[in-house]
Design a protein around this motif. Structure first.
Motif, PDB file in Angstrom:
ATOM      1  N   UNK A  73       0.873  -1.171   0.000  1.00 16.77           N
ATOM      2  CA  UNK A  73       0.000   0.000   0.000  1.00 16.77           C
ATOM      3  C   UNK A  73       0.912   1.222   0.000  1.00 16.77           C
ATOM      4  N   UNK A  74       0.682   2.149  -0.925  1.00 17.40           N
ATOM      5  CA  UNK A  74       1.519   3.343  -1.014  1.00 17.40           C
ATOM      6  C   UNK A  74       0.776   4.460  -1.731  1.00 17.40           C
ATOM      7  N   UNK A  75       1.215   5.675  -1.502  1.00 16.99           N
ATOM      8  CA  UNK A  75       0.666   6.805  -2.247  1.00 16.99           C
ATOM      9  C   UNK A  75       1.160   6.774  -3.690  1.00 16.99           C
ATOM     10  N   UNK A  76       2.408   6.319  -3.888  1.00  9.97           N
ATOM     11  CA  UNK A  76       2.997   6.328  -5.236  1.00  9.97           C
ATOM     12  C   UNK A  76       4.039   5.220  -5.341  1.00  9.97           C
ATOM     13  N   UNK A  77       4.051   4.561  -6.485  1.00  7.77           N
ATOM     14  CA  UNK A  77       5.107   3.617  -6.847  1.00  7.77           C
ATOM     15  C   UNK A  77       5.438   3.904  -8.300  1.00  7.77           C
ATOM     16  N   UNK A  78       6.692   4.245  -8.567  1.00  3.86           N
ATOM     17  CA  UNK A  78       7.106   4.566  -9.932  1.00  3.86           C
ATOM     18  C   UNK A  78       6.968   3.361 -10.851  1.00  3.86           C
ATOM     19  N   UNK A  79       6.766   3.613 -12.152  1.00  2.00           N
ATOM     20  CA  UNK A  79       6.572   2.509 -13.107  1.00  2.00           C
ATOM     21  C   UNK A  79       7.677   1.444 -13.094  1.00  2.00           C
ATOM     22  N   UNK A  80       8.967   1.813 -13.040  1.00  6.94           N
ATOM     23  CA  UNK A  80       9.978   0.745 -13.012  1.00  6.94           C
ATOM     24  C   UNK A  80       9.882  -0.132 -11.752  1.00  6.94           C
ATOM     25  N   UNK A  81       9.613   0.492 -10.599  1.00  4.20           N
ATOM     26  CA  UNK A  81       9.485  -0.284  -9.361  1.00  4.20           C
ATOM     27  C   UNK A  81       8.219  -1.124  -9.405  1.00  4.20           C
ATOM     28  N   UNK A  82       7.134  -0.567  -9.926  1.00  4.22           N
ATOM     29  CA  UNK A  82       5.882  -1.317 -10.050  1.00  4.22           C
ATOM     30  C   UNK A  82       6.096  -2.542 -10.946  1.00  4.22           C
ATOM     31  N   UNK A  83       6.885  -2.378 -11.997  1.00  2.47           N
ATOM     32  CA  UNK A  83       7.185  -3.498 -12.890  1.00  2.47           C
ATOM     33  C   UNK A  83       7.907  -4.608 -12.116  1.00  2.47           C
ATOM     34  N   UNK A  84       8.923  -4.222 -11.357  1.00  2.00           N
ATOM     35  CA  UNK A  84       9.682  -5.194 -10.571  1.00  2.00           C
ATOM     36  C   UNK A  84       8.784  -5.913  -9.577  1.00  2.00           C
ATOM     37  N   UNK A  85       7.960  -5.153  -8.859  1.00  2.00           N
ATOM     38  CA  UNK A  85       7.065  -5.749  -7.869  1.00  2.00           C
ATOM     39  C   UNK A  85       6.030  -6.658  -8.531  1.00  2.00           C
ATOM     40  N   UNK A  86       5.586  -6.275  -9.712  1.00  2.00           N
ATOM     41  CA  UNK A  86       4.659  -7.117 -10.470  1.00  2.00           C
ATOM     42  C   UNK A  86       5.287  -8.446 -10.836  1.00  2.00           C
ATOM     43  N   UNK A  87       6.562  -8.419 -11.227  1.00  2.00           N
ATOM     44  CA  UNK A  87       7.274  -9.655 -11.540  1.00  2.00           C
ATOM     45  C   UNK A  87       7.387 -10.548 -10.305  1.00  2.00           C
ATOM     46  N   UNK A  91       0.883  -7.665  -5.113  1.00  5.38           N
ATOM     47  CA  UNK A  91      -0.224  -6.784  -5.470  1.00  5.38           C
ATOM     48  C   UNK A  91       0.057  -5.390  -4.930  1.00  5.38           C
ATOM     49  N   UNK A  92      -0.364  -4.370  -5.663  1.00  3.85           N
ATOM     50  CA  UNK A  92      -0.101  -2.989  -5.268  1.00  3.85           C
ATOM     51  C   UNK A  92      -1.383  -2.182  -5.208  1.00  3.85           C
ATOM     52  N   UNK A  93      -1.544  -1.446  -4.127  1.00  5.77           N
ATOM     53  CA  UNK A  93      -2.633  -0.490  -3.974  1.00  5.77           C
ATOM     54  C   UNK A  93      -1.984   0.875  -3.920  1.00  5.77           C
ATOM     55  N   UNK A  94      -2.055   1.581  -5.037  1.00  6.63           N
ATOM     56  CA  UNK A  94      -1.379   2.863  -5.191  1.00  6.63           C
ATOM     57  C   UNK A  94      -2.419   3.980  -5.122  1.00  6.63           C
ATOM     58  N   UNK A  95      -2.004   5.111  -4.567  1.00  3.88           N
ATOM     59  CA  UNK A  95      -2.912   6.243  -4.422  1.00  3.88           C
ATOM     60  C   UNK A  95      -3.512   6.305  -3.034  1.00  3.88           C
ATOM     61  N   UNK A  96      -2.994   5.473  -2.130  1.00  4.93           N
ATOM     62  CA  UNK A  96      -3.504   5.445  -0.759  1.00  4.93           C
ATOM     63  C   UNK A  96      -3.119   6.724  -0.021  1.00  4.93           C
ATOM     64  N   UNK A  97      -3.972   7.110   0.911  1.00  3.85           N
ATOM     65  CA  UNK A  97      -3.717   8.286   1.748  1.00  3.85           C
ATOM     66  C   UNK A  97      -4.433   8.079   3.070  1.00  3.85           C
TER      67      UNK A  97
END
Length: 112
Positions: A73-87, A91-97
């Motif tokens: 869970x995060x407010x932001x995850x950059x595309x390259x990091x999101x790619x790595x985490x996806x591999x 699961x990512x919940x982005x835009x959290x506040x």
């Protein structure tokens, strides 16, 4: 379910790659049964001139693997990091506040 969230005090922090502290929660049956906060210093390491983005992403990936994180869970995850985490099949919940514990419980509810 093991869920990690970058925190600033009791709130969801900004970008994952610049987190100073990560909380790792074990959520079972809609309840947080454990919550461990770890200072990670990624905020400082992100712009370290003696390092590079590959090494920085490896640090983050290692933290997730070592803690058996299934969801982030995060407010932001950059595309390259999101790619790595996806591999890594995380699961990512982005835009959290807002309150970090509430954000973790909301992510857990979405996963059920």
């Amino acid at each position: 379910m093991i869920i990690a969230v970058n925190t600033e005090g009791d709130e969801v922090g900004g970008g994952l790659g610049r987190a100073s502290t990560m909380a790792v929660a074990d959520v079972q049956d809609g309840q947080i049964v454990s919550w461990t906060e770890t200072p990670v210093g990624w905020d400082v390491l992100h712009d370290d001139p003696t390092s590079n983005h590959g090494a920085h992403h490896a640090r983050i990936a290692k933290f997730m693997k070592d803690n058996k994180v299934e969801v982030i869970v995060s407010a932001h995850i950059g595309p390259p990091m999101a790619h790595t985490l996806g591999l890594m099949q995380i699961h990512m919940f982005v835009g959290a506040a807002g309150p970090a514990r509430q954000a973790v419980l909301a992510a857990a509810a979405e996963m059920d």
